[in-house]
Design a protein around this motif. Structure first.
Motif, PDB file in Angstrom:
ATOM      1  N   ALA A 163       0.819  -1.207   0.000  1.00  0.00           N
ATOM      2  CA  ALA A 163       0.000   0.000   0.000  1.00  0.00           C
ATOM      3  C   ALA A 163       0.851   1.255   0.000  1.00  0.00           C
ATOM      4  O   ALA A 163       1.945   1.271   0.567  1.00  0.00           O
ATOM      5  CB  ALA A 163      -0.931   0.014   1.209  1.00  0.00           C
ATOM      6  N   VAL A 164       0.345   2.274  -0.663  1.00  0.00           N
ATOM      7  CA  VAL A 164       0.982   3.588  -0.659  1.00  0.00           C
ATOM      8  C   VAL A 164       0.054   4.545   0.076  1.00  0.00           C
ATOM      9  O   VAL A 164      -1.110   4.688  -0.293  1.00  0.00           O
ATOM     10  CB  VAL A 164       1.225   4.094  -2.093  1.00  0.00           C
ATOM     11  CG1 VAL A 164       1.756   5.522  -2.069  1.00  0.00           C
ATOM     12  CG2 VAL A 164       2.187   3.177  -2.825  1.00  0.00           C
ATOM     13  N   LEU A 165       0.561   5.162   1.129  1.00  0.00           N
ATOM     14  CA  LEU A 165      -0.235   6.090   1.926  1.00  0.00           C
ATOM     15  C   LEU A 165       0.023   7.509   1.437  1.00  0.00           C
ATOM     16  O   LEU A 165       1.141   8.016   1.553  1.00  0.00           O
ATOM     17  CB  LEU A 165       0.173   6.008   3.398  1.00  0.00           C
ATOM     18  CG  LEU A 165      -0.687   5.280   4.409  1.00  0.00           C
ATOM     19  CD1 LEU A 165      -0.169   5.583   5.811  1.00  0.00           C
ATOM     20  CD2 LEU A 165      -2.151   5.628   4.277  1.00  0.00           C
ATOM     21  N   ALA A 166      -1.026   8.140   0.923  1.00  0.00           N
ATOM     22  CA  ALA A 166      -0.890   9.526   0.448  1.00  0.00           C
ATOM     23  C   ALA A 166      -2.033  10.342   1.018  1.00  0.00           C
ATOM     24  O   ALA A 166      -2.830  10.911   0.283  1.00  0.00           O
ATOM     25  CB  ALA A 166      -0.881   9.559  -1.079  1.00  0.00           C
ATOM     26  N   VAL A 167      -2.109  10.352   2.333  1.00  0.00           N
ATOM     27  CA  VAL A 167      -3.193  11.051   3.024  1.00  0.00           C
ATOM     28  C   VAL A 167      -2.610  12.115   3.950  1.00  0.00           C
ATOM     29  O   VAL A 167      -1.411  12.092   4.237  1.00  0.00           O
ATOM     30  CB  VAL A 167      -4.027  10.056   3.861  1.00  0.00           C
ATOM     31  CG1 VAL A 167      -4.635   8.978   2.970  1.00  0.00           C
ATOM     32  CG2 VAL A 167      -3.178   9.416   4.952  1.00  0.00           C
ATOM     33  N   PRO A 168      -3.435  13.049   4.413  1.00  0.00           N
ATOM     34  CA  PRO A 168      -2.941  14.068   5.338  1.00  0.00           C
ATOM     35  C   PRO A 168      -2.400  13.444   6.620  1.00  0.00           C
ATOM     36  O   PRO A 168      -2.870  12.382   7.041  1.00  0.00           O
ATOM     37  CB  PRO A 168      -4.192  14.907   5.641  1.00  0.00           C
ATOM     38  CG  PRO A 168      -5.104  14.676   4.489  1.00  0.00           C
ATOM     39  CD  PRO A 168      -4.842  13.261   4.058  1.00  0.00           C
ATOM     40  N   ALA A 169      -1.451  14.115   7.203  1.00  0.00           N
ATOM     41  CA  ALA A 169      -0.790  13.628   8.406  1.00  0.00           C
ATOM     42  C   ALA A 169      -1.788  13.226   9.483  1.00  0.00           C
ATOM     43  O   ALA A 169      -1.621  12.198  10.148  1.00  0.00           O
ATOM     44  CB  ALA A 169       0.167  14.693   8.942  1.00  0.00           C
ATOM     45  N   ALA A 170      -2.830  13.997   9.616  1.00  0.00           N
ATOM     46  CA  ALA A 170      -3.762  13.800  10.723  1.00  0.00           C
ATOM     47  C   ALA A 170      -4.445  12.434  10.700  1.00  0.00           C
ATOM     48  O   ALA A 170      -4.821  11.908  11.741  1.00  0.00           O
ATOM     49  CB  ALA A 170      -4.810  14.915  10.733  1.00  0.00           C
ATOM     50  N   VAL A 171      -4.628  11.861   9.529  1.00  0.00           N
ATOM     51  CA  VAL A 171      -5.323  10.577   9.461  1.00  0.00           C
ATOM     52  C   VAL A 171      -4.420   9.413   9.058  1.00  0.00           C
ATOM     53  O   VAL A 171      -4.877   8.282   8.902  1.00  0.00           O
ATOM     54  CB  VAL A 171      -6.528  10.640   8.479  1.00  0.00           C
ATOM     55  CG1 VAL A 171      -7.564  11.631   8.994  1.00  0.00           C
ATOM     56  CG2 VAL A 171      -6.060  11.015   7.085  1.00  0.00           C
ATOM     57  N   LEU A 188       4.362   2.109   1.844  1.00  0.00           N
ATOM     58  CA  LEU A 188       5.179   3.259   1.476  1.00  0.00           C
ATOM     59  C   LEU A 188       4.389   4.504   1.837  1.00  0.00           C
ATOM     60  O   LEU A 188       3.309   4.734   1.299  1.00  0.00           O
ATOM     61  CB  LEU A 188       5.477   3.235  -0.022  1.00  0.00           C
ATOM     62  CG  LEU A 188       6.247   4.431  -0.600  1.00  0.00           C
ATOM     63  CD1 LEU A 188       7.575   4.618   0.115  1.00  0.00           C
ATOM     64  CD2 LEU A 188       6.484   4.258  -2.090  1.00  0.00           C
ATOM     65  N   SER A 189       4.921   5.295   2.755  1.00  0.00           N
ATOM     66  CA  SER A 189       4.155   6.436   3.252  1.00  0.00           C
ATOM     67  C   SER A 189       4.717   7.765   2.786  1.00  0.00           C
ATOM     68  O   SER A 189       5.918   8.012   2.875  1.00  0.00           O
ATOM     69  CB  SER A 189       4.125   6.421   4.776  1.00  0.00           C
ATOM     70  OG  SER A 189       3.545   7.620   5.260  1.00  0.00           O
ATOM     71  N   PHE A 190       3.827   8.611   2.291  1.00  0.00           N
ATOM     72  CA  PHE A 190       4.184   9.974   1.940  1.00  0.00           C
ATOM     73  C   PHE A 190       3.732  10.949   3.007  1.00  0.00           C
ATOM     74  O   PHE A 190       3.928  12.154   2.872  1.00  0.00           O
ATOM     75  CB  PHE A 190       3.545  10.365   0.602  1.00  0.00           C
ATOM     76  CG  PHE A 190       4.203   9.728  -0.582  1.00  0.00           C
ATOM     77  CD1 PHE A 190       3.895   8.435  -0.959  1.00  0.00           C
ATOM     78  CD2 PHE A 190       5.149  10.425  -1.318  1.00  0.00           C
ATOM     79  CE1 PHE A 190       4.508   7.841  -2.051  1.00  0.00           C
ATOM     80  CE2 PHE A 190       5.773   9.836  -2.410  1.00  0.00           C
ATOM     81  CZ  PHE A 190       5.448   8.537  -2.778  1.00  0.00           C
ATOM     82  N   VAL A 206       8.698   8.499   2.464  1.00  0.00           N
ATOM     83  CA  VAL A 206       9.185   9.476   1.506  1.00  0.00           C
ATOM     84  C   VAL A 206       8.675  10.811   2.002  1.00  0.00           C
ATOM     85  O   VAL A 206       7.486  10.978   2.228  1.00  0.00           O
ATOM     86  CB  VAL A 206       8.642   9.189   0.101  1.00  0.00           C
ATOM     87  CG1 VAL A 206       8.779  10.403  -0.783  1.00  0.00           C
ATOM     88  CG2 VAL A 206       9.367   7.997  -0.501  1.00  0.00           C
ATOM     89  N   ASP A 207       9.584  11.734   2.233  1.00  0.00           N
ATOM     90  CA  ASP A 207       9.183  12.967   2.881  1.00  0.00           C
ATOM     91  C   ASP A 207       9.867  14.180   2.255  1.00  0.00           C
ATOM     92  O   ASP A 207      11.004  14.510   2.559  1.00  0.00           O
ATOM     93  CB  ASP A 207       9.499  12.876   4.367  1.00  0.00           C
ATOM     94  CG  ASP A 207       8.937  14.037   5.144  1.00  0.00           C
ATOM     95  OD1 ASP A 207       8.713  15.110   4.553  1.00  0.00           O
ATOM     96  OD2 ASP A 207       8.736  13.888   6.359  1.00  0.00           O
ATOM     97  N   MET A 208       9.127  14.845   1.383  1.00  0.00           N
ATOM     98  CA  MET A 208       9.667  16.035   0.721  1.00  0.00           C
ATOM     99  C   MET A 208      10.063  17.116   1.691  1.00  0.00           C
ATOM    100  O   MET A 208      11.093  17.760   1.530  1.00  0.00           O
ATOM    101  CB  MET A 208       8.605  16.636  -0.181  1.00  0.00           C
ATOM    102  CG  MET A 208       8.426  15.928  -1.453  1.00  0.00           C
ATOM    103  SD  MET A 208       6.976  16.600  -2.247  1.00  0.00           S
ATOM    104  CE  MET A 208       5.720  16.103  -1.087  1.00  0.00           C
ATOM    105  N   GLY A 209       9.225  17.326   2.693  1.00  0.00           N
ATOM    106  CA  GLY A 209       9.498  18.375   3.667  1.00  0.00           C
ATOM    107  C   GLY A 209      10.862  18.179   4.303  1.00  0.00           C
ATOM    108  O   GLY A 209      11.687  19.093   4.353  1.00  0.00           O
ATOM    109  N   THR A 210      11.115  16.965   4.756  1.00  0.00           N
ATOM    110  CA  THR A 210      12.402  16.646   5.365  1.00  0.00           C
ATOM    111  C   THR A 210      13.547  16.896   4.391  1.00  0.00           C
ATOM    112  O   THR A 210      14.563  17.503   4.744  1.00  0.00           O
ATOM    113  CB  THR A 210      12.405  15.174   5.810  1.00  0.00           C
ATOM    114  OG1 THR A 210      11.428  15.001   6.828  1.00  0.00           O
ATOM    115  CG2 THR A 210      13.766  14.752   6.317  1.00  0.00           C
TER     116      THR A 210
END
Lengths: 235, 235
Positions: A163-171, A188-190, A206-210
């Motif tokens: 699974a690829v997680l592409a949801v807002p941090a809160a959920v 794989l979490s974004f 995977v974290d663009m912000g970081t």
DNA sequence: CATTGTGAATGGGTTCACAGCG
DNA sequence: CGCTGTGAACCCATTCACAATG
């Protein structure tokens, strides 16, 4: 494509039982890409020096990495491009199709669902989920966005195993928990959060912000040292 | 341009001269996120144990990491959330606005351009480029996609100091070269290729393909050991 | 006296340099 | 002879364990 099984075995070098060091494992996909590019150019043999160059590493490191999966390669000559490519593919488990669900059909999720690079590398997107009823039911290519309420049912139906997680941090944590409960063990979490999972579940982040912040650190230091005269190095 | 200076200094512990080990640096953004989440919850103090837990690391490691940026923290008590947050922000160079150009307005580039997480962390998207004339001129939020032909001119005009590469592998190196020639020294690449750059340029890579392949390796091993009975562990 | 900050110990990862071999 | 495969050396990262201390 085609992904044939490795024909000749029992060469004495079935090292598949060993466990690959994580740092080494992380480089294998890079080597694989370089090798496949060479294959496409009909290159048949390659030296550790050349392949290392293409992968952006030192040749000794490349040789050590490859040595973990066995000892193919001919002294005085180099490696057989196709053979090594197949070896790495097999080791990474790319001979089977992986069935991927994308959770979250916002900007990023939709972009990922459409990304053709998935399919070409043995990863098939079989489901896309969202909780927003304005998005549920819309189509992305040949897929229809499913309601996140039916997550468990659809994962089962589609035989999803990644699974690829592409949801807002809160959920993110909450959906991650549901994925894990439904038997998904590779995620794989974004989402920009640290996910808590049981030890048998693999999560990659995977974290663009970081990444941008790390770049900012270096950029700032560069500014400070050569301060004043901004780069304007355009020849 | 603005680029404000960081207000409070001279607190006695100006360790900014040290250089942070890369592994440590890569974790600072994680700590920062956790701290900012705590700030939002009005948490004022935190122990290394708690913060480490939130960041998914061991407490000794957190303390060592923080020790590289100086020695704040009160023995027997813990750390002041806001103070540490500010210290990390300053160190990462987040007190200045970073002006980011997104090169490539395909699925991914557009998703990134719309991603709100950028702006909220001090990264402003100031330009988006594409070479496809059907895309050039279209709008993404309040931005208009520029023609990649004008890359150099627009980078200069917008005072871009960071770039995100979201183009196909085949043209990534070539666009990277143009960015570098135009004076960009910080690049975040989503293209699945190894970019060659001069040593003063920082490149960070985000590669879904690689990450999925690493997941596939672990998933395959898990399959092999518990072979036969697939996970079906649904509650 | 709970918790930080850090030397010392441990463990990996990378590089070196060369023996082994086609 | 050239290039691979690898022990040994080196270097960085993590963990341990405890002295320092507000």
């Amino acid at each position: 494509m085609s992904v044939p099984d490795h024909p000749e075995t029992a060469s004495g070098t079935e090292e598949s039982g060993r466990k690959i060091p994580p740092a080494s494992l992380a480089r294998l996909p890079i080597y694989l890409r370089a090798l496949n590019a060479m294959l496409a150019d009909s290159v048949e043999r390659v030296s550790s020096e050349e392949l290392a160059e293409a992968a952006g590493v030192k040749s000794a490191m490349l040789r050590k990495d490859l040595s973990y999966l066995g000892s193919f390669g001919t002294r005085g000559v180099g490696y057989d491009v196709q053979f090594v490519s197949q070896k790495i593919s097999a080791l990474l488990g790319l001979s089977q199709e992986w069935r991927v669900a994308i959770v979250g059909a916002g900007n990023l999720g939709r972009a990922l669902a459409r990304y053709s690079g998935f399919a070409s590398r043995g990863f098939e997107v079989v489901a896309v989920f969202d909780a927003d009823e304005r998005i549920v039911g819309t189509r992305i290519g040949w897929l229809t966005v499913s309601n996140a309420d039916n997550l468990e049912f659809e994962l089962e139906r589609t035989q999803t195993n990644m699974a690829v997680l592409a949801v807002p941090a809160a959920v993110a944590q909450q959906l991650c928990d549901r994925l894990v409960a439904a038997g998904v063990t590779s995620i794989l979490s974004f989402a920009p959060v640290v996910l808590q999972v049981p030890p048998h579940v693999q999560v990659r982040k995977v974290d663009m912000g970081t990444e941008l912040q790390i770049l900012a650190y270096h950029a700032q230091r560069a500014q400070e040292t050569e301060s004043g005269s901004r780069a304007r190095s355009a020849q």
